[in-house]
Enzyme design. Sequence first.
Site, PDB file in Angstrom:
ATOM      1  N   LYS A  10     -13.778  17.486  20.981  1.00  0.00           N
ATOM      2  CA  LYS A  10     -12.728  18.515  20.963  1.00  0.00           C
ATOM      3  C   LYS A  10     -11.500  18.027  21.728  1.00  0.00           C
ATOM      4  O   LYS A  10     -10.378  18.104  21.248  1.00  0.00           O
ATOM      5  CB  LYS A  10     -13.244  19.795  21.617  1.00  0.00           C
ATOM      6  CG  LYS A  10     -12.159  20.811  21.953  1.00  0.00           C
ATOM      7  CD  LYS A  10     -12.691  22.092  22.552  1.00  0.00           C
ATOM      8  CE  LYS A  10     -12.900  22.013  24.020  1.00  0.00           C
ATOM      9  NZ  LYS A  10     -11.695  22.228  24.837  1.00  0.00           N
ATOM     10  N   ASN A  11     -11.729  17.445  22.919  1.00  0.00           N
ATOM     11  CA  ASN A  11     -10.593  17.104  23.790  1.00  0.00           C
ATOM     12  C   ASN A  11      -9.897  15.821  23.371  1.00  0.00           C
ATOM     13  O   ASN A  11      -8.929  15.401  24.002  1.00  0.00           O
ATOM     14  CB  ASN A  11     -11.054  17.036  25.246  1.00  0.00           C
ATOM     15  CG  ASN A  11     -11.444  18.420  25.746  1.00  0.00           C
ATOM     16  OD1 ASN A  11     -11.206  19.425  25.057  1.00  0.00           O
ATOM     17  ND2 ASN A  11     -12.085  18.481  26.887  1.00  0.00           N
ATOM     18  N   CYS A  39      -6.200  31.469  33.081  1.00  0.00           N
ATOM     19  CA  CYS A  39      -7.342  31.622  32.169  1.00  0.00           C
ATOM     20  C   CYS A  39      -8.589  31.768  33.023  1.00  0.00           C
ATOM     21  O   CYS A  39      -8.535  31.884  34.233  1.00  0.00           O
ATOM     22  CB  CYS A  39      -7.454  30.422  31.259  1.00  0.00           C
ATOM     23  SG  CYS A  39      -8.125  28.995  32.103  1.00  0.00           S
ATOM     24  N   ARG A  88      -3.350  27.962  35.141  1.00  0.00           N
ATOM     25  CA  ARG A  88      -3.208  26.703  34.379  1.00  0.00           C
ATOM     26  C   ARG A  88      -1.740  26.296  34.413  1.00  0.00           C
ATOM     27  O   ARG A  88      -1.013  26.445  33.457  1.00  0.00           O
ATOM     28  CB  ARG A  88      -3.706  26.888  32.940  1.00  0.00           C
ATOM     29  CG  ARG A  88      -5.170  27.239  32.810  1.00  0.00           C
ATOM     30  CD  ARG A  88      -6.108  26.136  33.307  1.00  0.00           C
ATOM     31  NE  ARG A  88      -6.236  25.002  32.437  1.00  0.00           N
ATOM     32  CZ  ARG A  88      -7.149  24.912  31.471  1.00  0.00           C
ATOM     33  NH1 ARG A  88      -7.922  25.922  31.234  1.00  0.00           N
ATOM     34  NH2 ARG A  88      -7.228  23.851  30.718  1.00  0.00           N
ATOM     35  N   ASP A 109     -16.226  19.372  33.315  1.00  0.00           N
ATOM     36  CA  ASP A 109     -16.771  20.082  32.154  1.00  0.00           C
ATOM     37  C   ASP A 109     -18.291  20.025  32.115  1.00  0.00           C
ATOM     38  O   ASP A 109     -18.916  20.757  31.355  1.00  0.00           O
ATOM     39  CB  ASP A 109     -16.212  19.509  30.845  1.00  0.00           C
ATOM     40  CG  ASP A 109     -14.728  19.757  30.732  1.00  0.00           C
ATOM     41  OD1 ASP A 109     -14.079  19.112  29.897  1.00  0.00           O
ATOM     42  OD2 ASP A 109     -14.221  20.580  31.509  1.00  0.00           O
ATOM     43  N   ARG A 161     -15.619  27.759  20.785  1.00  0.00           N
ATOM     44  CA  ARG A 161     -14.403  26.943  20.936  1.00  0.00           C
ATOM     45  C   ARG A 161     -14.748  25.465  21.054  1.00  0.00           C
ATOM     46  O   ARG A 161     -13.934  24.597  20.724  1.00  0.00           O
ATOM     47  CB  ARG A 161     -13.641  27.379  22.199  1.00  0.00           C
ATOM     48  CG  ARG A 161     -12.948  28.722  22.091  1.00  0.00           C
ATOM     49  CD  ARG A 161     -12.076  28.979  23.302  1.00  0.00           C
ATOM     50  NE  ARG A 161     -11.272  27.794  23.571  1.00  0.00           N
ATOM     51  CZ  ARG A 161     -10.964  27.364  24.791  1.00  0.00           C
ATOM     52  NH1 ARG A 161     -11.400  28.029  25.852  1.00  0.00           N
ATOM     53  NH2 ARG A 161     -10.233  26.282  24.968  1.00  0.00           N
TER      54      ARG A 161
HETATM   55  C1  EPZ Z   1      -8.300  19.030  30.011  1.00  0.00           C
HETATM   56  O1  EPZ Z   1      -7.673  20.218  30.448  1.00  0.00           O
HETATM   57  C2  EPZ Z   1      -9.469  19.476  29.162  1.00  0.00           C
HETATM   58  N1  EPZ Z   1      -8.974  20.242  28.017  1.00  0.00           N
HETATM   59  C3  EPZ Z   1     -10.412  20.350  29.991  1.00  0.00           C
HETATM   60  O2  EPZ Z   1     -11.526  20.665  29.174  1.00  0.00           O
HETATM   61  C4  EPZ Z   1     -10.906  19.521  31.189  1.00  0.00           C
HETATM   62  O3  EPZ Z   1     -11.719  20.348  31.997  1.00  0.00           O
HETATM   63  C5  EPZ Z   1      -9.697  19.024  31.993  1.00  0.00           C
HETATM   64  O4  EPZ Z   1      -8.811  18.276  31.124  1.00  0.00           O
HETATM   65  C6  EPZ Z   1     -10.117  18.130  33.141  1.00  0.00           C
HETATM   66  O5  EPZ Z   1     -10.826  17.034  32.655  1.00  0.00           O
HETATM   67  C7  EPZ Z   1      -8.499  19.574  26.942  1.00  0.00           C
HETATM   68  O6  EPZ Z   1      -8.431  18.354  26.929  1.00  0.00           O
HETATM   69  C8  EPZ Z   1      -8.069  20.412  25.783  1.00  0.00           C
HETATM   70  P1  EPZ Z   1      -5.769  18.890  33.673  1.00  0.00           P
HETATM   71  P2  EPZ Z   1      -6.216  20.139  31.164  1.00  0.00           P
HETATM   72  O7  EPZ Z   1      -4.340  18.998  33.316  1.00  0.00           O
HETATM   73  O8  EPZ Z   1      -5.417  19.066  30.534  1.00  0.00           O
HETATM   74  C9  EPZ Z   1      -3.852  20.996  37.468  1.00  0.00           C
HETATM   75  C10 EPZ Z   1     -13.126  22.067  28.203  1.00  0.00           C
HETATM   76  O9  EPZ Z   1     -14.055  22.704  28.701  1.00  0.00           O
HETATM   77  N2  EPZ Z   1      -2.557  20.863  36.786  1.00  0.00           N
HETATM   78  O10 EPZ Z   1      -6.373  17.531  33.835  1.00  0.00           O
HETATM   79  O11 EPZ Z   1      -5.652  21.505  31.204  1.00  0.00           O
HETATM   80  C11 EPZ Z   1      -4.762  21.993  36.760  1.00  0.00           C
HETATM   81  O12 EPZ Z   1      -4.473  23.304  37.195  1.00  0.00           O
HETATM   82  C12 EPZ Z   1     -11.756  22.045  28.852  1.00  0.00           C
HETATM   83  O13 EPZ Z   1     -13.225  21.342  27.180  1.00  0.00           O
HETATM   84  C13 EPZ Z   1      -1.389  21.170  37.495  1.00  0.00           C
HETATM   85  O14 EPZ Z   1      -1.440  21.540  38.665  1.00  0.00           O
HETATM   86  O15 EPZ Z   1      -6.648  19.702  32.626  1.00  0.00           O
HETATM   87  C14 EPZ Z   1      -6.141  21.548  37.172  1.00  0.00           C
HETATM   88  O16 EPZ Z   1      -6.438  22.106  38.444  1.00  0.00           O
HETATM   89  C15 EPZ Z   1     -11.710  22.981  30.038  1.00  0.00           C
HETATM   90  N3  EPZ Z   1      -0.193  21.054  36.854  1.00  0.00           N
HETATM   91  C16 EPZ Z   1      -5.988  20.025  37.311  1.00  0.00           C
HETATM   92  O17 EPZ Z   1      -4.570  19.764  37.369  1.00  0.00           O
HETATM   93  C17 EPZ Z   1      -0.092  20.637  35.563  1.00  0.00           C
HETATM   94  O18 EPZ Z   1       1.044  20.533  35.027  1.00  0.00           O
HETATM   95  C18 EPZ Z   1      -6.545  19.222  36.151  1.00  0.00           C
HETATM   96  O19 EPZ Z   1      -6.013  19.784  34.983  1.00  0.00           O
HETATM   97  C19 EPZ Z   1      -1.281  20.327  34.857  1.00  0.00           C
HETATM   98  C20 EPZ Z   1      -2.512  20.442  35.494  1.00  0.00           C
END
Ligand code: EPZ
Length: 417
Positions: free
Chosen positions: A22-23, A116, A121, A304, A396
Amino acid sequence: MSAFLVEGGRRLDGSVRVHGAKNSVLPILAAAFLADGESVIHNCPRLSDVAASLEILRHLGCGVRWEGDTVSVDASAPAGVDVPDALMREMRSSVIFLGAILGRMGRAQLCAPGGCELGPRPIDLHLAAIRTLGGTVEEEGGRLSCSGALTGGDVVLSIPSVGATENAMLAAVAAAGTTTITNAAREPEIVDLQEFLRTLGAKVRGAGSSVITVEGGKPLHGGEFTVMGDRIVAATYLAAAACAGGQVKVTGVDWRHLSTVTAVLTEAGCAVRSGRDCLAIRCEEPLRGVRPVRTAPYPGFPTDAQAILMAAMSRSEGTTLFVENIFESRYRHVDELTRMGADIRVEGRVAVVCGVPRLHGAAVRADDLRGGAALTLAALGAEGRSTITGLQHIDRGYQNLEGDLRKLGAEIRREEL
Ligand code: EPZ
């Protein structure tokens, strides 16, 4: 309302093939919007998040076909610049379309993703990357309007955000000149995105390391690509065997992508073997408590997989400490596991799981994707019947969780309540 009905206590035995990641497919579908032509994407899982992404592409004027596990996206006549609010709310990761729409059309509009079930997020890193590449970003009334002709630049991410890395890559491919992305996320899905972009003719290198370099600004043609196997779905099926006992073979995934998960399962007493694109696990004894599990950016332990491993450790001999370092609130499954007899205490980012000899069936509700999978796994090893609602979260990220588990010998079915 539909629910899983599970009769626990059945050992698992058999082999299951994981679907496409998915990711990986979500950013790849956004990247397809950058191509002046048709892209064909194989091993595309039938998930509600994928359906939402295809809806967004149709809204942007793309021709979309979805036959079996192959999706075709024709972006030769793009006609939109916005992600509809309803789809943005349905899937926060739609923000990944920002870089591609802005890069292709010179402007983009979308509503800011709200918080969420995993906590806030924020997308500050996404927007900072867009600004570094010459885009302007205006925020008004919860809506973002971006515009500008993008030019190469040096993006530095304060945290290795997966989504921000992907958005920066997609914007950089359209930005004239050289872009470097420093402190990039190193997840395997980022490498898959790089390989897909290369089939479109993009010049991208370094994915999988902390520095990615893009020579952008040239038009891209369509391409054909096969998405990698989903490492978290694979981890889910391995953890299912740990929850229920038995032996399970998982195919269609690169074992190296989940070595931190298999290391913990091995420490807990499971026997894990890996082959070229498969893994096998055997769990005959009760699990033992393991050293603290700390989630971290790849190649650390994946956030995850935290909930699904917690489900397994809930029924074990010993205590295991979890530290969730990525998301602020990713323990919503704890209360529901407690209803099944688990003994778990949460203090901020730390959860202490005191293993119990047995869990009992209960009526529980999924509040997020991986938490829902965790409850389903816990039910497999519990005594008696469980019902799990909130299946829209599970759908999802899992193409046919109940079907795959039934194939392995679990007594599980989906019913309308
Ligand atoms: C991706 O989410 C994945 N989703 C998530 O999988 C996964 O848990 C996550 O990466 C971490 O590996 C998809 O790829 C669609 P991040 P993402 O940006 O990109 C903070 C699942 O279950 N952050 O790496 O949203 C954020 O709040 C899903 O399949 C900021 O502060 O994750 C978080 O605490 C859930 N500012 C941390 O970074 C930003 O601009 C990591 O988030 C962006 C993120």
